[in-house]
Design an enzyme around this catalytic site. Structure first.
Site, PDB file in Angstrom:
ATOM      1  N   ASP A  22      53.931  50.517  34.615  1.00  0.00           N
ATOM      2  CA  ASP A  22      53.517  50.805  33.238  1.00  0.00           C
ATOM      3  C   ASP A  22      52.055  51.219  33.316  1.00  0.00           C
ATOM      4  OD1 ASP A  22      56.021  49.933  32.388  1.00  0.00           O
ATOM      5  OD2 ASP A  22      55.309  47.940  31.836  1.00  0.00           O
ATOM      6  N   GLU A  63      60.020  54.379  26.335  1.00  0.00           N
ATOM      7  CA  GLU A  63      58.655  53.884  26.556  1.00  0.00           C
ATOM      8  C   GLU A  63      57.800  54.958  27.219  1.00  0.00           C
ATOM      9  OE1 GLU A  63      60.039  49.245  27.353  1.00  0.00           O
ATOM     10  OE2 GLU A  63      59.284  50.432  29.036  1.00  0.00           O
ATOM     11  N   HIS A  83      61.159  46.934  37.426  1.00  0.00           N
ATOM     12  CA  HIS A  83      59.914  46.187  37.680  1.00  0.00           C
ATOM     13  C   HIS A  83      60.162  45.073  38.698  1.00  0.00           C
ATOM     14  CE1 HIS A  83      56.999  47.802  34.819  1.00  0.00           C
ATOM     15  NE2 HIS A  83      57.967  47.862  33.908  1.00  0.00           N
TER      16      HIS A  83
END
Length: 185
Positions: A101, A158, A94
């Protein structure tokens, strides 16, 4: 500049930057401004993903993208869990602008059931988690197929996180001062 702003108009996405709200695991805003930036390479892949999702009647909602190093440190200081949060001393994809995301939306703009919420730090958030409904599993598989086909790789803990391959070796870290307008002030 390597980071470019992602806008709903140009990229045909919805943007809901959760870390600019109190609807994140810290319970408080991390960003003062809900901006969405990606490295050019990731932005190109995002365009491919959006087009592919649209062919299947789905939309994309972005929940987070570029995350300044200052924000990564704040998240780590709140919850130093390496299964879900990258240590800021190492840096996150990120922080390089090459991670995103996101979730899928149906034709009415409603989020699809993914079997666990965004940033839910639990094994049910893992790709391939047991005990998901058939719908949640199918939705995750569709998101996975779209994102991997567009050039991203997944993070197995995730369901919402995708990043460009070799992020740490190919892309530099950026701080808030790298942006034309701060996200952190």
């Amino acid at each position: 500049m390597a980071l470019i702003e992602i806008t709903p108009q140009e990229y045909d996405v919805e943007i809901d930057i959760v870390y600019a709200t109190d609807r994140n695991f810290t319970g408080a805003p991390i960003y003062s401004r809900p901006a969405c930036y990606l490295h050019r390479d990731a932005a190109d892949c995002l365009k491919k993903a959006v087009a592919m999702a649209r062919r299947h009647g789905k939309g994309i909602r972005i929940l987070d993208a570029f995350r300044p190093q200052e924000a990564q440190r704040a998240l780590w200081n709140h919850t130093p869990n390496p299964d879900f949060i990258a240590n800021p001393d190492i840096g996150s994809p990120h922080g390089r602008g090459v991670a995103i995301d996101l979730t899928l939306l149906d034709e009415n703009g409603k989020e699809l059931d993914m079997g666990a919420g965004f940033d839910e730090m639990h094994i049910r958030s893992y790709h391939g988690a047991d005990g998901l409904s058939k719908d949640a599993e199918a939705n995750r598989l569709l998101l996975l197929g779209v994102m991997v086909s567009a050039g991203f790789e997944y993070y197995d803990h995730e369901w919402w996180h995708y990043q460009l391959p070799n992020a740490r070796s190919k892309y530099p870290l950026f701080s808030d001062s790298s942006l034309p307008q701060s996200m952190m002030k």
